[in-house]
Design a protein around this motif. Structure first.
Motif, PDB file in Angstrom:
ATOM      1  N   LEU A 158       0.932 -35.802 -19.131  1.00 18.83           N
ATOM      2  CA  LEU A 158       0.966 -37.174 -19.635  1.00 18.83           C
ATOM      3  C   LEU A 158       0.329 -37.263 -21.017  1.00 18.83           C
ATOM      4  O   LEU A 158       0.789 -38.020 -21.878  1.00 18.83           O
ATOM      5  N   ASN A 159      -0.714 -36.474 -21.255  1.00 11.73           N
ATOM      6  CA  ASN A 159      -1.338 -36.438 -22.576  1.00 11.73           C
ATOM      7  C   ASN A 159      -0.343 -35.936 -23.609  1.00 11.73           C
ATOM      8  O   ASN A 159      -0.184 -36.526 -24.687  1.00 11.73           O
ATOM      9  N   ARG A 160       0.356 -34.850 -23.291  1.00 12.40           N
ATOM     10  CA  ARG A 160       1.362 -34.309 -24.212  1.00 12.40           C
ATOM     11  C   ARG A 160       2.542 -35.277 -24.369  1.00 12.40           C
ATOM     12  O   ARG A 160       3.091 -35.413 -25.452  1.00 12.40           O
ATOM     13  N   LEU A 161       2.916 -35.925 -23.277  1.00 10.23           N
ATOM     14  CA  LEU A 161       4.059 -36.837 -23.327  1.00 10.23           C
ATOM     15  C   LEU A 161       3.800 -37.990 -24.285  1.00 10.23           C
ATOM     16  O   LEU A 161       4.687 -38.407 -25.031  1.00 10.23           O
ATOM     17  N   SER A 162       2.586 -38.509 -24.301  1.00  8.90           N
ATOM     18  CA  SER A 162       2.297 -39.603 -25.242  1.00  8.90           C
ATOM     19  C   SER A 162       2.450 -39.112 -26.680  1.00  8.90           C
ATOM     20  O   SER A 162       2.957 -39.843 -27.543  1.00  8.90           O
ATOM     21  N   ASP A 163       2.045 -37.873 -26.949  1.00  7.60           N
ATOM     22  CA  ASP A 163       2.243 -37.307 -28.288  1.00  7.60           C
ATOM     23  C   ASP A 163       3.734 -37.177 -28.606  1.00  7.60           C
ATOM     24  O   ASP A 163       4.173 -37.485 -29.721  1.00  7.60           O
ATOM     25  N   LEU A 164       4.503 -36.710 -27.640  1.00 15.43           N
ATOM     26  CA  LEU A 164       5.946 -36.545 -27.842  1.00 15.43           C
ATOM     27  C   LEU A 164       6.612 -37.887 -28.129  1.00 15.43           C
ATOM     28  O   LEU A 164       7.453 -37.992 -29.036  1.00 15.43           O
ATOM     29  N   LEU A 165       6.261 -38.910 -27.388  1.00 16.07           N
ATOM     30  CA  LEU A 165       6.875 -40.221 -27.581  1.00 16.07           C
ATOM     31  C   LEU A 165       6.545 -40.779 -28.964  1.00 16.07           C
ATOM     32  O   LEU A 165       7.388 -41.406 -29.621  1.00 16.07           O
ATOM     33  N   PHE A 166       5.331 -40.533 -29.447  1.00 14.53           N
ATOM     34  CA  PHE A 166       4.943 -40.926 -30.801  1.00 14.53           C
ATOM     35  C   PHE A 166       5.824 -40.210 -31.829  1.00 14.53           C
ATOM     36  O   PHE A 166       6.352 -40.829 -32.761  1.00 14.53           O
ATOM     37  N   ALA A 167       5.986 -38.896 -31.637  1.00  6.43           N
ATOM     38  CA  ALA A 167       6.807 -38.118 -32.560  1.00  6.43           C
ATOM     39  C   ALA A 167       8.264 -38.568 -32.519  1.00  6.43           C
ATOM     40  O   ALA A 167       8.926 -38.670 -33.562  1.00  6.43           O
ATOM     41  N   MET A 168       8.770 -38.865 -31.333  1.00 13.64           N
ATOM     42  CA  MET A 168      10.149 -39.349 -31.208  1.00 13.64           C
ATOM     43  C   MET A 168      10.342 -40.659 -31.967  1.00 13.64           C
ATOM     44  O   MET A 168      11.343 -40.845 -32.667  1.00 13.64           O
ATOM     45  N   ALA A 169       9.384 -41.568 -31.844  1.00 11.30           N
ATOM     46  CA  ALA A 169       9.477 -42.862 -32.536  1.00 11.30           C
ATOM     47  C   ALA A 169       9.544 -42.649 -34.048  1.00 11.30           C
ATOM     48  O   ALA A 169      10.329 -43.297 -34.746  1.00 11.30           O
ATOM     49  N   ARG A 170       8.745 -41.732 -34.552  1.00 11.35           N
ATOM     50  CA  ARG A 170       8.741 -41.450 -35.988  1.00 11.35           C
ATOM     51  C   ARG A 170      10.090 -40.905 -36.439  1.00 11.35           C
ATOM     52  O   ARG A 170      10.601 -41.292 -37.488  1.00 11.35           O
ATOM     53  N   VAL A 171      10.669 -40.010 -35.653  1.00 12.50           N
ATOM     54  CA  VAL A 171      11.961 -39.424 -36.022  1.00 12.50           C
ATOM     55  C   VAL A 171      13.064 -40.472 -35.975  1.00 12.50           C
ATOM     56  O   VAL A 171      13.930 -40.521 -36.858  1.00 12.50           O
ATOM     57  N   VAL A 172      13.045 -41.331 -34.960  1.00 15.49           N
ATOM     58  CA  VAL A 172      14.064 -42.378 -34.851  1.00 15.49           C
ATOM     59  C   VAL A 172      14.036 -43.266 -36.093  1.00 15.49           C
ATOM     60  O   VAL A 172      15.076 -43.561 -36.689  1.00 15.49           O
ATOM     61  N   ASN A 173      12.855 -43.686 -36.510  1.00 13.54           N
ATOM     62  CA  ASN A 173      12.758 -44.527 -37.708  1.00 13.54           C
ATOM     63  C   ASN A 173      13.163 -43.761 -38.964  1.00 13.54           C
ATOM     64  O   ASN A 173      13.827 -44.313 -39.850  1.00 13.54           O
ATOM     65  N   HIS A 174      12.779 -42.507 -39.049  1.00 12.05           N
ATOM     66  CA  HIS A 174      13.143 -41.682 -40.209  1.00 12.05           C
ATOM     67  C   HIS A 174      14.663 -41.546 -40.314  1.00 12.05           C
ATOM     68  O   HIS A 174      15.228 -41.710 -41.394  1.00 12.05           O
ATOM     69  N   ARG A 175      15.321 -41.270 -39.197  1.00 11.87           N
ATOM     70  CA  ARG A 175      16.775 -41.126 -39.206  1.00 11.87           C
ATOM     71  C   ARG A 175      17.472 -42.447 -39.534  1.00 11.87           C
ATOM     72  O   ARG A 175      18.576 -42.451 -40.068  1.00 11.87           O
ATOM     73  N   ALA A 176      16.803 -43.559 -39.203  1.00  7.32           N
ATOM     74  CA  ALA A 176      17.370 -44.880 -39.516  1.00  7.32           C
ATOM     75  C   ALA A 176      17.084 -45.289 -40.964  1.00  7.32           C
ATOM     76  O   ALA A 176      17.515 -46.355 -41.401  1.00  7.32           O
ATOM     77  N   GLY A 177      16.349 -44.460 -41.694  1.00  6.65           N
ATOM     78  CA  GLY A 177      16.037 -44.766 -43.088  1.00  6.65           C
ATOM     79  C   GLY A 177      14.922 -45.769 -43.264  1.00  6.65           C
ATOM     80  O   GLY A 177      14.785 -46.373 -44.338  1.00  6.65           O
ATOM     81  N   LEU A 178      14.109 -45.965 -42.245  1.00  7.66           N
ATOM     82  CA  LEU A 178      13.012 -46.935 -42.328  1.00  7.66           C
ATOM     83  C   LEU A 178      11.714 -46.241 -42.703  1.00  7.66           C
ATOM     84  O   LEU A 178      11.350 -45.222 -42.107  1.00  7.66           O
TER      85      LEU A 178
END
Length: 196
Positions: A158-178
């Protein structure tokens, strides 16, 4: 088969293995938070399909939902239960898998320059909600570990998963050009506040 059984009307629930405990028991709190997290991931997948239809992200979220299903079963089964042999407990391989996913997403994200405000696309914003729920689930597992023997890998996952979800959010915004919005310290008054 009816959906309601009435067996929980007295405030107890059955663990896997027929033990009955209070619905407020730390074990129930822990696997309940994991169930909530899994549901949030379902919402994220729906947003992703509506927004970007990122097949890679959807596949990773599907993998995580299945892992959380196993984690819920892990947490709902006491160590030493005769039913334990039917449960797929998380282990070092699961931790290695999720660490590989974190590395992959961090490589696809821009460098972190500041504390990031949660937000962006609906998918990214929900990933940040999921990150916060994962942190709460981790705290619930730690509380459980203080009173009963529990699979330590569950807490680490769960500790690692929270890190992964943070990283996923960053990539989603980056790919959207935000661009990522920095958290602001100090003056928090709204821009139109005349009493500032």
């Amino acid at each position: 088969m009816k959906l309601y059984t009435k067996t929980g009307d007295g405030g107890t629930t059955g663990l896997y293995g027929a033990d009955r405990v209070s619905k407020a028991h730390p074990r129930v709190e822990a696997y309940g938070a994991v169930d909530e997290l899994n549901s949030v991931l379902g919402v994220i997948r729906a947003h992703n399909r509506a927004e970007a239809q990122d097949a890679g992200l959807d596949g990773d979220l599907n993998y995580l939902q299945n892992a959380l299903y196993d984690l819920g079963a892990d947490l709902s089964t006491r160590t030493g239960s005769p039913y334990e042999k039917n449960v797929s407990r998380l282990d070092d391989r699961d931790l290695s898998d999720i660490e590989g996913m974190i590395d992959r997403y961090m490589e696809a994200a821009p460098p972190i320059r500041w504390f990031i405000q949660p937000g962006g696309t609906l998918t990214a914003a929900q990933l940040q909600v999921a990150r916060a729920v994962a942190r709460r689930a981790e705290r619930d597992v730690i509380r459980l570990m203080e009173v009963e023997e529990t699979n330590h890998a569950a807490q680490v996952y769960l500790n690692r998963l929270s890190d992964l979800l943070f990283a996923m959010a960053r990539v989603v915004n980056h790919r959207a050009g935000l661009d990522e919005e920095a958290a602001q310290k100090g003056d928090r008054r709204p821009a139109g506040d005349q009493n500032a």
